[in-house]
Write a protein that holds these residues in place. Structure first.
Motif, PDB file in Angstrom:
ATOM      1  N   GLU A 152      -2.453  -2.243  -4.081  1.00 11.50           N
ATOM      2  CA  GLU A 152      -1.155  -1.603  -4.311  1.00 11.50           C
ATOM      3  C   GLU A 152      -1.308  -0.396  -5.226  1.00 11.50           C
ATOM      4  O   GLU A 152      -2.016  -0.461  -6.230  1.00 11.50           O
ATOM      5  CB  GLU A 152      -0.196  -2.579  -5.012  1.00 11.50           C
ATOM      6  N   GLY A 153      -0.594   0.666  -4.904  1.00 10.56           N
ATOM      7  CA  GLY A 153      -0.457   1.802  -5.813  1.00 10.56           C
ATOM      8  C   GLY A 153      -1.725   2.583  -6.119  1.00 10.56           C
ATOM      9  O   GLY A 153      -1.740   3.401  -7.031  1.00 10.56           O
ATOM     10  N   SER A 188      -1.034   6.476   0.269  1.00  9.09           N
ATOM     11  CA  SER A 188      -0.061   7.382   0.909  1.00  9.09           C
ATOM     12  C   SER A 188      -0.237   8.803   0.391  1.00  9.09           C
ATOM     13  O   SER A 188      -0.238   9.764   1.173  1.00  9.09           O
ATOM     14  CB  SER A 188       1.377   6.938   0.619  1.00  9.09           C
ATOM     15  N   THR A 189      -0.412   8.947  -0.912  1.00 10.35           N
ATOM     16  CA  THR A 189      -0.578  10.275  -1.518  1.00 10.35           C
ATOM     17  C   THR A 189      -1.770  10.996  -0.892  1.00 10.35           C
ATOM     18  O   THR A 189      -1.692  12.166  -0.521  1.00 10.35           O
ATOM     19  CB  THR A 189      -0.830  10.113  -3.042  1.00 10.35           C
ATOM     20  N   PRO A 212       1.139  -2.606   8.167  1.00 10.04           N
ATOM     21  CA  PRO A 212       1.705  -2.899   9.472  1.00 10.04           C
ATOM     22  C   PRO A 212       2.800  -1.882   9.791  1.00 10.04           C
ATOM     23  O   PRO A 212       3.519  -1.478   8.903  1.00 10.04           O
ATOM     24  CB  PRO A 212       2.292  -4.311   9.284  1.00 10.04           C
ATOM     25  N   MET A 267       0.556  -9.751  11.677  1.00  9.53           N
ATOM     26  CA  MET A 267      -0.239  -8.547  11.358  1.00  9.53           C
ATOM     27  C   MET A 267      -0.932  -8.056  12.636  1.00  9.53           C
ATOM     28  O   MET A 267      -0.927  -6.864  12.938  1.00  9.53           O
ATOM     29  CB  MET A 267      -1.314  -8.834  10.301  1.00  9.53           C
ATOM     30  N   THR A 326      -6.494  -6.868   6.408  1.00  8.66           N
ATOM     31  CA  THR A 326      -6.312  -8.260   6.846  1.00  8.66           C
ATOM     32  C   THR A 326      -7.415  -9.143   6.256  1.00  8.66           C
ATOM     33  O   THR A 326      -7.154 -10.253   5.786  1.00  8.66           O
ATOM     34  CB  THR A 326      -6.334  -8.351   8.394  1.00  8.66           C
ATOM     35  N   ASP A 343       8.150  -6.260  -3.073  1.00  5.47           N
ATOM     36  CA  ASP A 343       8.208  -6.924  -1.767  1.00  5.47           C
ATOM     37  C   ASP A 343       7.461  -8.267  -1.822  1.00  5.47           C
ATOM     38  O   ASP A 343       6.984  -8.682  -2.878  1.00  5.47           O
ATOM     39  CB  ASP A 343       7.688  -5.998  -0.651  1.00  5.47           C
ATOM     40  N   GLU A 355       3.951  -7.980  -3.173  1.00  9.03           N
ATOM     41  CA  GLU A 355       3.865  -7.513  -4.564  1.00  9.03           C
ATOM     42  C   GLU A 355       4.253  -8.601  -5.561  1.00  9.03           C
ATOM     43  O   GLU A 355       3.946  -8.494  -6.743  1.00  9.03           O
ATOM     44  CB  GLU A 355       4.760  -6.273  -4.736  1.00  9.03           C
ATOM     45  N   GLN A 391      -9.211   7.466 -11.490  1.00 11.73           N
ATOM     46  CA  GLN A 391      -9.309   8.795 -12.116  1.00 11.73           C
ATOM     47  C   GLN A 391      -8.016   9.592 -11.899  1.00 11.73           C
ATOM     48  O   GLN A 391      -7.128   9.173 -11.164  1.00 11.73           O
ATOM     49  CB  GLN A 391     -10.453   9.579 -11.461  1.00 11.73           C
ATOM     50  N   THR A 392      -7.971  10.778 -12.486  1.00  8.64           N
ATOM     51  CA  THR A 392      -6.819  11.657 -12.239  1.00  8.64           C
ATOM     52  C   THR A 392      -6.807  12.023 -10.752  1.00  8.64           C
ATOM     53  O   THR A 392      -7.858  11.988 -10.089  1.00  8.64           O
ATOM     54  CB  THR A 392      -6.931  12.969 -13.041  1.00  8.64           C
ATOM     55  N   LEU A 393      -5.627  12.389 -10.265  1.00  7.58           N
ATOM     56  CA  LEU A 393      -5.507  12.708  -8.842  1.00  7.58           C
ATOM     57  C   LEU A 393      -6.461  13.832  -8.432  1.00  7.58           C
ATOM     58  O   LEU A 393      -7.082  13.774  -7.364  1.00  7.58           O
ATOM     59  CB  LEU A 393      -4.049  13.071  -8.507  1.00  7.58           C
TER      60      LEU A 393
HETATM   61  N1  Z5A Z   1      -0.995  -6.113   4.461  1.00 11.12           N
HETATM   62  C1  Z5A Z   1      -1.645  -7.312   4.707  1.00 11.12           C
HETATM   63  O1  Z5A Z   1      -1.442  -8.287   3.987  1.00 11.12           O
HETATM   64  N2  Z5A Z   1      -2.496  -7.387   5.762  1.00 11.12           N
HETATM   65  C2  Z5A Z   1      -2.708  -6.361   6.599  1.00 11.12           C
HETATM   66  O2  Z5A Z   1      -3.468  -6.496   7.566  1.00 11.12           O
HETATM   67  C3  Z5A Z   1      -2.041  -5.109   6.323  1.00 11.12           C
HETATM   68  C4  Z5A Z   1      -1.199  -5.029   5.241  1.00 11.12           C
HETATM   69  C5  Z5A Z   1      -2.263  -3.940   7.223  1.00 11.12           C
HETATM   70  C6  Z5A Z   1       2.206  -3.311   2.824  1.00 11.12           C
HETATM   71  O3  Z5A Z   1       1.309  -2.307   2.569  1.00 11.12           O
HETATM   72  C7  Z5A Z   1       1.645  -4.672   2.519  1.00 11.12           C
HETATM   73  O4  Z5A Z   1       1.051  -5.234   3.688  1.00 11.12           O
HETATM   74  C8  Z5A Z   1       0.547  -4.638   1.499  1.00 11.12           C
HETATM   75  C9  Z5A Z   1      -0.616  -5.403   2.107  1.00 11.12           C
HETATM   76  C10 Z5A Z   1      -0.062  -6.030   3.325  1.00 11.12           C
HETATM   77  N3  Z5A Z   1       0.925  -5.371   0.383  1.00 11.12           N
HETATM   78  N4  Z5A Z   1       1.357  -5.043  -0.640  1.00 11.12           N
HETATM   79  N5  Z5A Z   1       1.816  -4.925  -1.625  1.00 11.12           N
HETATM   80  P1  Z5A Z   1       1.709  -0.916   1.946  1.00 11.12           P
HETATM   81  O5  Z5A Z   1       0.536  -0.063   2.219  1.00 11.12           O
HETATM   82  O6  Z5A Z   1       3.005  -0.416   2.383  1.00 11.12           O
HETATM   83  O7  Z5A Z   1       1.906  -1.278   0.412  1.00 11.12           O
HETATM   84  P2  Z5A Z   1       1.221  -0.745  -0.834  1.00 11.12           P
HETATM   85  O8  Z5A Z   1      -0.235  -0.836  -0.851  1.00 11.12           O
HETATM   86  O9  Z5A Z   1       1.945  -1.517  -1.864  1.00 11.12           O
HETATM   87  O10 Z5A Z   1       1.524   0.810  -0.798  1.00 11.12           O
HETATM   88  P3  Z5A Z   1       1.814   1.667  -2.025  1.00 11.12           P
HETATM   89  O11 Z5A Z   1       2.233   0.891  -3.209  1.00 11.12           O
HETATM   90  O12 Z5A Z   1       2.729   2.735  -1.531  1.00 11.12           O
HETATM   91  O13 Z5A Z   1       0.435   2.203  -2.481  1.00 11.12           O
HETATM   92  P4  Z5A Z   1      -0.321   3.519  -2.190  1.00 11.12           P
HETATM   93  O14 Z5A Z   1       0.135   4.151  -0.912  1.00 11.12           O
HETATM   94  O15 Z5A Z   1      -1.740   3.178  -2.294  1.00 11.12           O
HETATM   95  O16 Z5A Z   1       0.065   4.463  -3.408  1.00 11.12           O
HETATM   96  P5  Z5A Z   1       0.913   5.853  -3.450  1.00 11.12           P
HETATM   97  O17 Z5A Z   1       2.312   5.610  -2.950  1.00 11.12           O
HETATM   98  O18 Z5A Z   1       0.138   6.939  -2.847  1.00 11.12           O
HETATM   99  O19 Z5A Z   1       0.896   6.070  -5.026  1.00 11.12           O
HETATM  100  C11 Z5A Z   1       1.664   5.257  -5.875  1.00 11.12           C
HETATM  101  C12 Z5A Z   1       2.118   6.112  -7.102  1.00 11.12           C
HETATM  102  O20 Z5A Z   1       0.969   6.479  -7.864  1.00 11.12           O
HETATM  103  C13 Z5A Z   1       2.807   7.414  -6.708  1.00 11.12           C
HETATM  104  O21 Z5A Z   1       3.820   7.661  -7.621  1.00 11.12           O
HETATM  105  C14 Z5A Z   1       1.688   8.464  -6.842  1.00 11.12           C
HETATM  106  O22 Z5A Z   1       2.186   9.720  -7.143  1.00 11.12           O
HETATM  107  C15 Z5A Z   1       0.893   7.888  -7.996  1.00 11.12           C
HETATM  108  N6  Z5A Z   1      -0.549   8.209  -7.937  1.00 11.12           N
HETATM  109  C16 Z5A Z   1      -1.374   8.208  -6.849  1.00 11.12           C
HETATM  110  N7  Z5A Z   1      -2.633   8.532  -7.219  1.00 11.12           N
HETATM  111  C17 Z5A Z   1      -2.613   8.722  -8.550  1.00 11.12           C
HETATM  112  C18 Z5A Z   1      -3.624   9.069  -9.522  1.00 11.12           C
HETATM  113  N8  Z5A Z   1      -4.917   9.255  -9.169  1.00 11.12           N
HETATM  114  N9  Z5A Z   1      -3.266   9.165 -10.803  1.00 11.12           N
HETATM  115  C19 Z5A Z   1      -1.965   8.959 -11.182  1.00 11.12           C
HETATM  116  N10 Z5A Z   1      -0.969   8.634 -10.333  1.00 11.12           N
HETATM  117  C20 Z5A Z   1      -1.285   8.517  -9.030  1.00 11.12           C
END
Ligand code: Z5A
Length: 206
Positions: free
Chosen positions: A13-14, A18-19, A41, A71, A102, A154, A157, A189-191
């Motif tokens: 997570e996080g 996506s970024t 998914p 899934m 998965t 969710d 999470e 690390q930083t972005l």
């Molecule tokens: N799941 C599963 O169980 N089995 C499977 O087969 C599949 C999925 C395919 C949904 O996924 C859920 O499904 C997931 C696993 C399960 N479970 N959970 N939880 P998801 O991809 O939608 O959920 P997520 O991993 O929680 O996505 P996310 O939280 O959106 O994470 P992300 O895309 O990796 O992060 P982000 O949105 O790009 O960044 C988060 C924040 O951090 C945002 O404000 C950015 O600006 C900031 N950020 C990013 N990089 C940095 C750095 N380097 N420094 C500082 N800040 C940063």
């Protein structure tokens, strides 16, 4: 026969999947490539409906088998409707999560039998496997802190720290066992630094 390339982003997570998906899309497009971005998914209307079911907090306990099969049900639809046609047309497909998730969540986190997941991988996906996977890795607390800023948690999470540690360990083990395809990026690390590491890996592929 496939003409495009299939790249996946993985991690907890996080960590910034996506970024960095948008960043990689831009890098590839600068080289004149046609790129589509998608996620799992989800990725089609039907598969996004399955995603809702999987992520929403439910009144009843969702069995691990149900979760695993949903899934792969979503994945089957996504492959047929989006991934395979795009690759056949010569597009590069960038996908936020795929089957490594998965193995990590249902296999590592939930403790399900990896052989069942391998069987589904072979029979649902056939030759649709990523040519390159970027594993964004960071300590759980860092990713959670970034993700928690978004508000309501969710169904995944809400899991305990121990679950996420198993997920992370499984991702890292898969990367260690398959270094040709899975490249680990230090996402703590930083972005700017994360993106510099990603750019180096992508340039090597190009
Ligand atoms: N799941 C599963 O169980 N089995 C499977 O087969 C599949 C999925 C395919 C949904 O996924 C859920 O499904 C997931 C696993 C399960 N479970 N959970 N939880 P998801 O991809 O939608 O959920 P997520 O991993 O929680 O996505 P996310 O939280 O959106 O994470 P992300 O895309 O990796 O992060 P982000 O949105 O790009 O960044 C988060 C924040 O951090 C945002 O404000 C950015 O600006 C900031 N950020 C990013 N990089 C940095 C750095 N380097 N420094 C500082 N800040 C940063």
């Amino acid at each position: 026969m496939k003409k495009g390339k299939f790249i996946t982003l993985e991690g907890g997570e996080g960590v910034g999947k996506s970024t960095n998906l948008s960043f990689i899309k831009q890098l590839l497009e600068e080289q004149g490539l046609t790129v589509i971005t998608t996620r799992e998914p989800g990725g089609t209307v039907f598969a996004e409906n399955i995603r809702q079911l999987l992520l929403q907090n439910q009144q009843e306990v969702v069995s691990e088998t149900t979760e695993l099969l949903l899934m792969f049900a979503a994945r089957a639809q996504h492959i047929e409707q989006v991934i395979k046609p795009a690759l056949l047309q010569g597009s590069w497909v960038l996908c936020d999560r795929f089957t490594d998730s998965t193995f990590a969540y249902q296999g590592g986190g939930r403790g399900m039998d990896t052989r069942v997941i391998e069987w589904l991988e072979e029979n649902v996906q056939a030759d649709i496997k990523p040519e390159l996977t970027l594993l964004l890795d960071a300590p759980i607390a860092i990713g959670m802190d970034r993700a928690n800023k978004r508000g309501e948690l969710d169904r995944f999470e809400l899991e305990k720290n121990e679950f996420f540690e198993k997920v992370r360990a499984t991702f890292l083990l898969r990367a260690a066992n398959n270094p040709r395809v899975i490249k680990t990026i230090n996402a703590a690390q930083t972005l700017d630094k994360v993106q510099a590491e990603i750019a180096t890996v992508i340039k090597a592929v190009l």
